[in-house]
Design a protein around this motif. Structure first.
Motif, PDB file in Angstrom:
ATOM      1  N   PRO A  10       0.898  -1.296  -0.134  1.00 17.68           N
ATOM      2  CA  PRO A  10      -0.097   0.060   0.142  1.00 17.68           C
ATOM      3  C   PRO A  10       0.924   1.240   0.070  1.00 17.68           C
ATOM      4  N   THR A  36      -6.530  -2.777  -2.952  1.00 17.24           N
ATOM      5  CA  THR A  36      -6.896  -3.245  -1.651  1.00 17.24           C
ATOM      6  C   THR A  36      -7.393  -4.771  -1.561  1.00 17.24           C
ATOM      7  N   THR A  87      -8.008  -4.089   9.489  1.00 14.22           N
ATOM      8  CA  THR A  87      -7.481  -3.098   8.454  1.00 14.22           C
ATOM      9  C   THR A  87      -7.678  -3.519   6.962  1.00 14.22           C
ATOM     10  N   VAL A  91     -10.490  -1.435   4.859  1.00 12.50           N
ATOM     11  CA  VAL A  91     -10.207  -0.390   3.763  1.00 12.50           C
ATOM     12  C   VAL A  91     -10.720  -0.708   2.415  1.00 12.50           C
ATOM     13  N   GLN A 117      -3.497   3.195   5.140  1.00 10.11           N
ATOM     14  CA  GLN A 117      -3.410   1.611   5.384  1.00 10.11           C
ATOM     15  C   GLN A 117      -2.054   0.980   5.743  1.00 10.11           C
ATOM     16  N   LEU A 242     -12.130   6.488   8.270  1.00  9.46           N
ATOM     17  CA  LEU A 242     -10.703   6.380   8.659  1.00  9.46           C
ATOM     18  C   LEU A 242     -10.561   6.419  10.126  1.00  9.46           C
ATOM     19  N   LEU A 246     -10.700   3.176  12.104  1.00  7.23           N
ATOM     20  CA  LEU A 246      -9.454   2.537  12.174  1.00  7.23           C
ATOM     21  C   LEU A 246      -8.481   3.167  13.086  1.00  7.23           C
TER      22      LEU A 246
END
Length: 483
Positions: A10, A36, A87, A91, A117, A242, A246
């Motif tokens: 990523p 992803t 994650t 994502v 990420q 996000l 996360l």
């Protein structure tokens, strides 16, 4: 090697998207989502090895600053495996949701999401304090840029406040890391667990408070939460997803990875006080959420309330509290992303963000109503949904730790149902107004975002062992440290 690939892929792809100067293709989001998904398959390959007991194959230790005995050390354990899995799955959902929104420079936006990420994988895999700190700081930068440049009115002021809060906490954490490193001449997390038992009590207490402030800001927890409601409501939906889904989990992760194992003695002195702050935040956030008319602010205060009970559960240092917090990180991550996405869909379709101006959407958008209901039931911890398992374990741990706190924390079940059902009732039921009469139901693209979230809500609620068995060895080991 797989662990390093989870960070590098990523990182490199995100950099390529940022450097892309060509005219954006209409399929740019599909390309980003495809990448992803590739990263998710790399995670699955790593998890297969981890589940087979081949943990050594996932461990990488290379000299970073050899003269200072600082290494780039990453690897897997039960906690990291769960959080990297969160994650790897969230994502792609956040990425694909971009198809529903009109944003300029989507290539740059995709690149920043991929960089986030990469940093998150680094945080969750770190086995060295300076590697942890590097990625902990790095994760905020792309989200700050997204919130600042794709945000609404006053976004720059709000995001700057978020940045200042986070940097202040992170600098305290860095000072504590340096002090502990100088005492033990090692930055390895396992080595510092030994070092901390040999340093004077004053250093232990300083490290505890430095770590606590840093992670309480990141989550956030009362009274260090004032940046959150504005940041969540003013930021564009991808940044909000996000942050809530996360990045806030890095704070809970930090409590589990750093604070509890590094400060077992200080924990005995301050666990009750921190738990009280968490429960205050839980009740305060829930009450404020009930009063909100803005959809995004309601979800923001709901998220803040959930962070409070997670902090209190971790402070109990019991197996149930640790397991409950880990499970709830996953459950809350999916639920809050789904709720913010639904709020954005409703706002875009109606041009309205206030609950008092909405109503009757089920008459024109039944699929939206069904998806909303499933995710909402997970958020209010209905049995057989994902929210129930974590909430039950956390409440049990808090009650065992302190009966009064446990009873007060139990009010969250009632308060959560009040603000979430009010949210649902004000938007889905009632009479249609003129602005809602032409509202369209969910498209196939939007269903591809919400259906996976709904599946997770139900499957992890029915089969909680899918997560609990992964994190159980870590929870047992961490609980034993504090005994």
């Amino acid at each position: 090697m797989i662990t390093l690939l989870l960070i590098l892929i990523p990182l490199l792809l995100g950099s390529a998207f940022l450097l892309n100067s060509k005219q954006e293709s209409s399929k740019i989001v599909n390309i980003g989502t495809g990448f992803t998904l590739l990263i998710a398959f790399v995670y699955i390959a790593g998890f297969i090895q981890y589940n087979a007991g081949q943990v050594a194959n996932l461990d990488l230790k290379a000299a970073w600053l050899p003269s200072l005995n600082i290494n780039f050390h990453i690897g897997w354990d039960g906690l990291g495996a769960v959080m990297m899995g969160l994650t790897a799955t969230l994502v792609p959902i956040i990425m694909y949701s971009l198809k529903s929104f009109e944003y300029e420079n989507k290539s740059k936006l995709i690149g920043l999401i991929l960089l986030t990420q990469s940093a998150l994988f680094g945080v969750f895999a770190a086995k060295d304090i300076f590697v942890f700190y590097f990625f902990f700081e790095l994760a905020l930068i792309p989200v700050y840029i997204i919130a600042n440049f794709w945000g609404g009115k006053d976004a720059s002021k709000v995001t700057f406040k978020m940045l200042v809060y986070t940097i202040f906490g992170s600098l305290l954490m860095l000072v504590a890391f340096i002090v502990l490193y100088m005492r033990g001449q090692s930055s390895d997390i396992e080595s510092i667990k030994v070092t901390i038992s040999l340093v004077p009590k004053v250093i232990q207490y300083f490290a505890f408070w430095a770590f606590l402030i840093a992670f309480m800001i990141k989550m956030p927890v009362f009274p260090l939460h004032t940046w959150q409601p504005d940041a969540y409501s003013k930021s564009p939906t991808p940044a909000t997803m996000l942050l809530s889904g996360l990045l806030s989990k890095m704070g809970v992760f930090g409590l589990l990875r750093i604070l509890v194992p590094f400060s077992p003695f200080a924990l005995e002195s301050y666990a009750l006080m921190v738990s009280v702050l968490g429960i205050i935040g839980l009740i305060y956030g829930s009450i404020i959420a009930i009063q909100q008319d803005s959809m995004k602010r309601l979800i923001a205060y709901s998220s803040f309330a959930h962070m409070g009970i997670m902090a209190a559960a971790v402070m109990t240092a019991s197996v149930e509290g640790i397991q409950g917090a880990i499970f709830q990180m996953v459950a809350h991550g999916f639920n809050v992303v789904g709720l913010f996405y639904i709020a954005k869909l409703i706002a875009d379709r109606t041009g309205l963000r206030e609950l008092s101006a909405l109503g009757g959407l089920s008459q024109k958008a039944p699929k939206l109503a069904v998806m909303f209901m499933i995710i909402l039931l997970g958020s209010v911890a209905l049995p057989l949904t994902n929210g129930f398992i974590g909430e039950f374990l956390m409440l049990k741990s808090i009650f065992d730790f302190n009966n009064i706190l446990g009873i007060v924390a139990g009010l969250s079940i009632i308060l959560g149902a009040v603000y979430m059902l009010r949210f649902f009732q004000k938007t889905i039921f009632g009479d249609l107004n003129a602005k809602n009469e032409q509202i369209a139901d969910l498209t196939s693209t939007e269903m591809w975002v919400l259906v996976p979230i709904a599946i997770v809500v139900l499957v992890t609620g029915l089969f909680p062992s899918l997560i609990l068995e992964i994190s159980e060895p870590f929870a047992n080991a961490l609980s034993n440290i504090t005994k």
